[in-house]
Write a protein that holds these residues in place. Sequence first.
Motif, PDB file in Angstrom:
ATOM      1  N   THR A  10       0.863  -1.184   0.152  1.00 17.78           N
ATOM      2  CA  THR A  10      -0.092  -0.019  -0.065  1.00 17.78           C
ATOM      3  C   THR A  10       1.231   1.098  -0.203  1.00 17.78           C
ATOM      4  OG1 THR A  10      -0.105  -0.026   2.335  1.00 17.78           O
ATOM      5  CG2 THR A  10      -2.000  -1.269   1.338  1.00 17.78           C
ATOM      6  N   LEU A  11       0.378   2.141  -0.619  1.00 14.12           N
ATOM      7  CA  LEU A  11       1.323   3.395  -0.868  1.00 14.12           C
ATOM      8  C   LEU A  11       0.977   4.372   0.316  1.00 14.12           C
ATOM      9  CD1 LEU A  11       1.239   4.226  -4.693  1.00 14.12           C
ATOM     10  CD2 LEU A  11       2.956   3.314  -3.343  1.00 14.12           C
ATOM     11  N   ASP A  13       0.238   7.886   2.123  1.00 14.40           N
ATOM     12  CA  ASP A  13      -0.728   9.025   1.489  1.00 14.40           C
ATOM     13  C   ASP A  13       0.347   9.875   0.766  1.00 14.40           C
ATOM     14  OD1 ASP A  13      -3.245   7.848   2.128  1.00 14.40           O
ATOM     15  OD2 ASP A  13      -3.497   8.920   3.927  1.00 14.40           O
ATOM     16  N   ASP A  14       1.515  10.334   1.469  1.00 11.31           N
ATOM     17  CA  ASP A  14       2.419  11.285   1.129  1.00 11.31           C
ATOM     18  C   ASP A  14       3.035  10.679  -0.269  1.00 11.31           C
ATOM     19  OD1 ASP A  14       3.982   9.334   2.462  1.00 11.31           O
ATOM     20  OD2 ASP A  14       5.398  10.751   2.906  1.00 11.31           O
ATOM     21  N   VAL A  15       3.224   9.638  -0.493  1.00 11.38           N
ATOM     22  CA  VAL A  15       3.943   9.125  -1.772  1.00 11.38           C
ATOM     23  C   VAL A  15       2.860   9.405  -2.917  1.00 11.38           C
ATOM     24  CG1 VAL A  15       4.842   6.857  -3.038  1.00 11.38           C
ATOM     25  CG2 VAL A  15       5.524   7.692  -0.437  1.00 11.38           C
ATOM     26  N   LEU A  16       1.731   8.745  -2.358  1.00 14.57           N
ATOM     27  CA  LEU A  16       0.732   8.880  -3.441  1.00 14.57           C
ATOM     28  C   LEU A  16       0.296  10.346  -3.996  1.00 14.57           C
ATOM     29  CD1 LEU A  16      -1.434   7.249  -5.238  1.00 14.57           C
ATOM     30  CD2 LEU A  16      -3.168   7.169  -3.074  1.00 14.57           C
ATOM     31  N   GLU A  17       0.241  11.278  -2.991  1.00 12.27           N
ATOM     32  CA  GLU A  17       0.035  12.526  -3.173  1.00 12.27           C
ATOM     33  C   GLU A  17       1.117  13.030  -4.055  1.00 12.27           C
ATOM     34  OE1 GLU A  17      -1.994  15.571  -3.637  1.00 12.27           O
ATOM     35  OE2 GLU A  17      -2.986  14.175  -2.285  1.00 12.27           O
ATOM     36  N   GLU A  18       2.488  12.895  -3.952  1.00 10.27           N
ATOM     37  CA  GLU A  18       3.473  13.320  -4.529  1.00 10.27           C
ATOM     38  C   GLU A  18       3.414  12.804  -6.145  1.00 10.27           C
ATOM     39  OE1 GLU A  18       6.707  15.354  -5.842  1.00 10.27           O
ATOM     40  OE2 GLU A  18       5.780  15.429  -3.854  1.00 10.27           O
ATOM     41  N   ILE A  19       2.926  11.418  -6.379  1.00  9.73           N
ATOM     42  CA  ILE A  19       2.857  11.120  -7.698  1.00  9.73           C
ATOM     43  C   ILE A  19       1.835  11.769  -8.392  1.00  9.73           C
ATOM     44  CG2 ILE A  19       2.004   8.737  -8.781  1.00  9.73           C
ATOM     45  CD1 ILE A  19       3.611   7.070  -6.595  1.00  9.73           C
ATOM     46  N   LYS A  20       0.571  12.111  -7.840  1.00 12.09           N
ATOM     47  CA  LYS A  20      -0.504  12.942  -8.330  1.00 12.09           C
ATOM     48  C   LYS A  20      -0.105  14.182  -8.672  1.00 12.09           C
ATOM     49  CE  LYS A  20      -4.194  10.509  -5.564  1.00 12.09           C
ATOM     50  NZ  LYS A  20      -5.503  10.789  -4.864  1.00 12.09           N
ATOM     51  N   ILE A  33       8.533   5.554 -11.774  1.00  8.77           N
ATOM     52  CA  ILE A  33       8.540   5.236 -10.347  1.00  8.77           C
ATOM     53  C   ILE A  33       9.366   4.015 -10.101  1.00  8.77           C
ATOM     54  CG2 ILE A  33       6.943   4.233  -8.413  1.00  8.77           C
ATOM     55  CD1 ILE A  33       4.610   5.725 -10.058  1.00  8.77           C
ATOM     56  N   VAL A  40       7.987   2.304  -2.750  1.00  7.79           N
ATOM     57  CA  VAL A  40       8.491   3.344  -3.699  1.00  7.79           C
ATOM     58  C   VAL A  40       9.739   4.029  -3.140  1.00  7.79           C
ATOM     59  CG1 VAL A  40       7.536   5.619  -4.929  1.00  7.79           C
ATOM     60  CG2 VAL A  40       6.311   3.604  -4.664  1.00  7.79           C
TER      61      VAL A  40
END
Length: 58
Positions: A10-11, A13-20, A33, A40
């Motif tokens: 699971t990613l 939240d901060d990593v997912l936000e950076e990808i977005k 990635i 990640v």
Amino acid sequence: MANHRPEPATLADDVLEEIKQQLANLQFGSLEIQVHNGQVVQLERREKKRLDRSVNAK
């Protein structure tokens, strides 16, 4: 011998936000990635700047 598949990572939240955010700011190019051991560890963004040659040509 049974096939045991590990749980999908699971990613955070901060990593997912950076990808977005990286994807939202990208018009032409790619986002790579890097993942190590299900985590990640690096984002690499390659961006293309396209110039309209008809405007710059003399």
